[in-house]
Motif scaffolding. Structure first.
Motif, PDB file in Angstrom:
ATOM      1  N   ILE A   1      15.228  57.483  42.007  1.00 15.06           N
ATOM      2  CA  ILE A   1      14.171  57.612  40.995  1.00 15.06           C
ATOM      3  C   ILE A   1      13.843  59.094  40.863  1.00 15.06           C
ATOM      4  O   ILE A   1      13.336  59.703  41.807  1.00 15.06           O
ATOM      5  CB  ILE A   1      12.919  56.818  41.415  1.00 15.06           C
ATOM      6  N   VAL A   2      14.158  59.679  39.720  1.00 16.74           N
ATOM      7  CA  VAL A   2      13.846  61.091  39.463  1.00 16.74           C
ATOM      8  C   VAL A   2      12.668  61.084  38.491  1.00 16.74           C
ATOM      9  O   VAL A   2      12.831  60.880  37.285  1.00 16.74           O
ATOM     10  CB  VAL A   2      15.059  61.849  38.875  1.00 16.74           C
TER      11      VAL A   2
ATOM     12  N   ALA B   1       6.408  56.736  39.819  1.00 19.87           N
ATOM     13  CA  ALA B   1       7.530  56.689  40.758  1.00 19.87           C
ATOM     14  C   ALA B   1       7.277  55.649  41.845  1.00 19.87           C
ATOM     15  O   ALA B   1       8.181  54.888  42.213  1.00 19.87           O
ATOM     16  CB  ALA B   1       7.755  58.065  41.379  1.00 19.87           C
ATOM     17  N   LYS B   2       6.052  55.603  42.338  1.00 18.08           N
ATOM     18  CA  LYS B   2       5.692  54.609  43.358  1.00 18.08           C
ATOM     19  C   LYS B   2       5.821  53.198  42.807  1.00 18.08           C
ATOM     20  O   LYS B   2       6.331  52.302  43.478  1.00 18.08           O
ATOM     21  CB  LYS B   2       4.268  54.863  43.850  1.00 18.08           C
ATOM     22  N   LEU B   3       5.396  52.997  41.576  1.00 13.62           N
ATOM     23  CA  LEU B   3       5.516  51.692  40.928  1.00 13.62           C
ATOM     24  C   LEU B   3       6.985  51.280  40.801  1.00 13.62           C
ATOM     25  O   LEU B   3       7.345  50.128  41.093  1.00 13.62           O
ATOM     26  CB  LEU B   3       4.858  51.733  39.543  1.00 13.62           C
ATOM     27  N   LEU B   4       7.835  52.209  40.388  1.00  8.62           N
ATOM     28  CA  LEU B   4       9.266  51.922  40.283  1.00  8.62           C
ATOM     29  C   LEU B   4       9.871  51.586  41.644  1.00  8.62           C
ATOM     30  O   LEU B   4      10.678  50.665  41.770  1.00  8.62           O
ATOM     31  CB  LEU B   4      10.005  53.110  39.662  1.00  8.62           C
ATOM     32  N   MET B   5       9.453  52.331  42.671  1.00  3.89           N
ATOM     33  CA  MET B   5       9.976  52.084  44.014  1.00  3.89           C
ATOM     34  C   MET B   5       9.548  50.708  44.514  1.00  3.89           C
ATOM     35  O   MET B   5      10.353  49.967  45.078  1.00  3.89           O
ATOM     36  CB  MET B   5       9.523  53.150  45.001  1.00  3.89           C
ATOM     37  N   GLU B   6       8.297  50.354  44.313  1.00  6.39           N
ATOM     38  CA  GLU B   6       7.811  49.037  44.741  1.00  6.39           C
ATOM     39  C   GLU B   6       8.557  47.922  44.023  1.00  6.39           C
ATOM     40  O   GLU B   6       8.917  46.918  44.627  1.00  6.39           O
ATOM     41  CB  GLU B   6       6.305  48.927  44.489  1.00  6.39           C
ATOM     42  N   SER B   7       8.807  48.114  42.742  1.00  6.30           N
ATOM     43  CA  SER B   7       9.552  47.120  41.966  1.00  6.30           C
ATOM     44  C   SER B   7      10.976  46.967  42.495  1.00  6.30           C
ATOM     45  O   SER B   7      11.483  45.845  42.623  1.00  6.30           O
ATOM     46  CB  SER B   7       9.571  47.521  40.491  1.00  6.30           C
ATOM     47  N   ALA B   8      11.617  48.084  42.810  1.00  5.08           N
ATOM     48  CA  ALA B   8      12.977  48.047  43.359  1.00  5.08           C
ATOM     49  C   ALA B   8      12.990  47.312  44.695  1.00  5.08           C
ATOM     50  O   ALA B   8      13.862  46.466  44.942  1.00  5.08           O
ATOM     51  CB  ALA B   8      13.517  49.466  43.528  1.00  5.08           C
TER      52      ALA B   8
ATOM     53  N   ASP C   1      13.442  60.767  34.503  1.00  4.99           N
ATOM     54  CA  ASP C   1      12.388  61.264  33.615  1.00  4.99           C
ATOM     55  C   ASP C   1      12.980  62.421  32.819  1.00  4.99           C
ATOM     56  O   ASP C   1      13.636  63.304  33.385  1.00  4.99           O
ATOM     57  CB  ASP C   1      11.215  61.737  34.463  1.00  4.99           C
ATOM     58  N   MET C   2      12.792  62.439  31.535  1.00  5.72           N
ATOM     59  CA  MET C   2      13.377  63.489  30.707  1.00  5.72           C
ATOM     60  C   MET C   2      12.505  64.748  30.640  1.00  5.72           C
ATOM     61  O   MET C   2      12.934  65.768  30.146  1.00  5.72           O
ATOM     62  CB  MET C   2      13.641  62.964  29.288  1.00  5.72           C
ATOM     63  N   HIS C   3      11.271  64.673  31.163  1.00  7.17           N
ATOM     64  CA  HIS C   3      10.353  65.816  31.125  1.00  7.17           C
ATOM     65  C   HIS C   3       9.969  66.197  32.554  1.00  7.17           C
ATOM     66  O   HIS C   3       8.877  65.898  33.023  1.00  7.17           O
ATOM     67  CB  HIS C   3       9.109  65.480  30.307  1.00  7.17           C
ATOM     68  N   LEU C   4      10.878  66.873  33.238  1.00  9.87           N
ATOM     69  CA  LEU C   4      10.654  67.283  34.622  1.00  9.87           C
ATOM     70  C   LEU C   4      10.111  68.702  34.662  1.00  9.87           C
ATOM     71  O   LEU C   4      10.354  69.495  33.747  1.00  9.87           O
ATOM     72  CB  LEU C   4      11.970  67.188  35.399  1.00  9.87           C
ATOM     73  N   PRO C   5       9.394  69.054  35.732  1.00 11.08           N
ATOM     74  CA  PRO C   5       8.777  70.386  35.777  1.00 11.08           C
ATOM     75  C   PRO C   5       9.758  71.547  35.959  1.00 11.08           C
ATOM     76  O   PRO C   5       9.487  72.653  35.502  1.00 11.08           O
ATOM     77  CB  PRO C   5       7.835  70.298  36.989  1.00 11.08           C
ATOM     78  N   ASP C   6      10.914  71.300  36.592  1.00 12.83           N
ATOM     79  CA  ASP C   6      11.816  72.414  36.869  1.00 12.83           C
ATOM     80  C   ASP C   6      12.993  72.523  35.913  1.00 12.83           C
ATOM     81  O   ASP C   6      13.545  73.598  35.735  1.00 12.83           O
ATOM     82  CB  ASP C   6      12.333  72.349  38.307  1.00 12.83           C
ATOM     83  N   MET C   7      13.400  71.414  35.301  1.00 10.77           N
ATOM     84  CA  MET C   7      14.487  71.463  34.327  1.00 10.77           C
ATOM     85  C   MET C   7      14.411  70.247  33.412  1.00 10.77           C
ATOM     86  O   MET C   7      13.846  69.227  33.782  1.00 10.77           O
ATOM     87  CB  MET C   7      15.858  71.562  34.999  1.00 10.77           C
ATOM     88  N   ASP C   8      14.968  70.392  32.252  1.00 12.14           N
ATOM     89  CA  ASP C   8      14.982  69.314  31.275  1.00 12.14           C
ATOM     90  C   ASP C   8      15.839  68.152  31.789  1.00 12.14           C
ATOM     91  O   ASP C   8      16.895  68.367  32.391  1.00 12.14           O
ATOM     92  CB  ASP C   8      15.561  69.858  29.965  1.00 12.14           C
ATOM     93  N   GLY C   9      15.384  66.924  31.565  1.00 11.79           N
ATOM     94  CA  GLY C   9      16.125  65.750  32.006  1.00 11.79           C
ATOM     95  C   GLY C   9      17.526  65.671  31.433  1.00 11.79           C
ATOM     96  O   GLY C   9      18.451  65.165  32.081  1.00 11.79           O
ATOM     97  N   TRP C  10      17.715  66.184  30.207  1.00 12.00           N
ATOM     98  CA  TRP C  10      19.061  66.177  29.602  1.00 12.00           C
ATOM     99  C   TRP C  10      20.019  67.055  30.397  1.00 12.00           C
ATOM    100  O   TRP C  10      21.196  66.755  30.540  1.00 12.00           O
ATOM    101  CB  TRP C  10      18.989  66.622  28.151  1.00 12.00           C
ATOM    102  N   ARG C  11      19.485  68.145  30.934  1.00  8.52           N
ATOM    103  CA  ARG C  11      20.307  69.039  31.754  1.00  8.52           C
ATOM    104  C   ARG C  11      20.698  68.355  33.065  1.00  8.52           C
ATOM    105  O   ARG C  11      21.835  68.475  33.516  1.00  8.52           O
ATOM    106  CB  ARG C  11      19.523  70.325  32.032  1.00  8.52           C
ATOM    107  N   VAL C  12      19.745  67.638  33.654  1.00  7.35           N
ATOM    108  CA  VAL C  12      20.030  66.879  34.878  1.00  7.35           C
ATOM    109  C   VAL C  12      21.124  65.846  34.586  1.00  7.35           C
ATOM    110  O   VAL C  12      22.081  65.701  35.336  1.00  7.35           O
ATOM    111  CB  VAL C  12      18.772  66.191  35.432  1.00  7.35           C
TER     112      VAL C  12
END
Length: 66
Positions: free
Chosen positions: A4-5, A12-19, A50-61
């Motif tokens: 989960i990025v 993120a916690k919600l996604l982890m709990e669901s997984a 997530d496409m809006h990350l603080p250090d780099m654009d999600g598209w770049r990731v």
């Protein structure tokens, strides 16, 4: 394992709990660079990105993951 990025800690916690409810292991990366490192380390079968990350654009990731 699911990677989960996501920089929103609550989501993120919600996604982890669901997984985990579905029987999967999951790890969380709060930044794109961390997500790239964890993807190499764990080789997850799926990634939420997530496409809006603080250090780099999600598209770049995404491009680097490919």
């Amino acid at each position: 394992m699911l990677l989960i990025v996501e920089n929103d800690a609550m989501f993120a916690k919600l996604l982890m709990e669901s997984a985990r409810e579905q029987g999967y292991k999951a790890v969380i990366a709060g930044r794109g660079a961390e997500g790239l490192i964890l993807s190499r380390k764990f080789r997850p079968f799926a990634i939420t990105l997530d496409m809006h990350l603080p250090d780099m654009d999600g598209w770049r990731v995404l491009a680097r993951l490919k």
